[in-house]
Design a protein around this motif. Structure first.
Motif, PDB file in Angstrom:
ATOM      1  N   PHE A 172      35.750  10.238  61.200  1.00 31.78           N
ATOM      2  CA  PHE A 172      35.515   9.526  62.221  1.00 31.78           C
ATOM      3  C   PHE A 172      36.497   9.934  63.611  1.00 31.78           C
ATOM      4  CE2 PHE A 172      36.059   5.759  65.100  1.00 31.78           C
ATOM      5  CZ  PHE A 172      34.493   5.729  65.258  1.00 31.78           C
ATOM      6  N   LEU A 223      35.244  13.164  64.997  1.00 31.30           N
ATOM      7  CA  LEU A 223      34.140  12.914  65.636  1.00 31.30           C
ATOM      8  C   LEU A 223      34.510  12.458  67.230  1.00 31.30           C
ATOM      9  CD1 LEU A 223      30.916  12.720  65.511  1.00 31.30           C
ATOM     10  CD2 LEU A 223      31.356  10.214  64.803  1.00 31.30           C
ATOM     11  N   GLN A 229      25.929   7.382  62.934  1.00 31.01           N
ATOM     12  CA  GLN A 229      26.933   7.388  61.701  1.00 31.01           C
ATOM     13  C   GLN A 229      26.698   6.371  60.672  1.00 31.01           C
ATOM     14  OE1 GLN A 229      28.661  10.120  61.986  1.00 31.01           O
ATOM     15  NE2 GLN A 229      27.660  10.616  63.942  1.00 31.01           N
ATOM     16  N   LYS A 230      26.459   7.089  59.331  1.00 29.70           N
ATOM     17  CA  LYS A 230      26.178   6.351  58.051  1.00 29.70           C
ATOM     18  C   LYS A 230      27.325   5.403  57.729  1.00 29.70           C
ATOM     19  CE  LYS A 230      22.684   9.264  56.541  1.00 29.70           C
ATOM     20  NZ  LYS A 230      22.157  10.321  55.258  1.00 29.70           N
TER      21      LYS A 230
END
Length: 154
Positions: free
Chosen positions: A86, A89, A131-132
């Motif tokens: 994360f 990202l 985002q899963k």
């Protein structure tokens, strides 16, 4: 490694945090030291990583980035590899100015600066909805910035 800062180091740091655009001669006069001493001290503080970089602070509303959001993000899976993914990202997204891993509560708090709500919506889709591993997002939108400082008391 503990870094020892003396009075001159502290005066230099405080002066540079207030105005990093001043010349070495102006800085030296401001902190009551010689120009060569100031230059050596600034280089030492930079080499030690105390001074990370020198930047210009831009007024967001003057450049079309008038919406500030503080965003809490909770991940579904909090393992280190998920948190690092994360962070990687958000590191690629220029409108995310700051990202903090926090505890307790959400996993991350982001400071986001975008043009408007449409831009925030696009960002939210890119960073959160697509985002899963993002479980929960809570955003707070600034209506007034009553204080903004970048100086650290040294």
């Amino acid at each position: 490694m503990d870094i020892v800062l003396d009075g001159l180091d502290r005066r230099i740091l405080n002066a540079l945090q207030t105005d990093a655009s001043q010349t070495n001669q102006e800085l030296a006069a401001h902190v009551h030291a010689s120009a060569p001493t100031c230059l050596r001290r600034v280089k030492r503080l930079t080499d030690l990583g105390v001074i990370v970089r020198q930047v210009a602070i831009v007024a967001p509303e003057k450049v079309g980035a008038g919406l500030t959001a503080l965003v809490e993000v909770t991940l579904d899976h909090q393992g280190d590899e998920h948190q690092l993914a994360f962070e990687a990202l958000v590191a690629k997204v220029a409108s995310v100015l700051q990202c903090y891993r926090v505890s307790p509560g959400p996993d991350f708090v982001l400071v986001v600066q975008v043009a408007d709500m449409s831009a925030y919506h696009a960002l939210a889709h890119q960073l959160f909805a697509a985002q899963k591993n993002v479980r929960n997002v809570k955003a707070y939108f600034s209506i007034l910035r009553s204080k903004f400082e970048t100086c650290i008391a040294v």
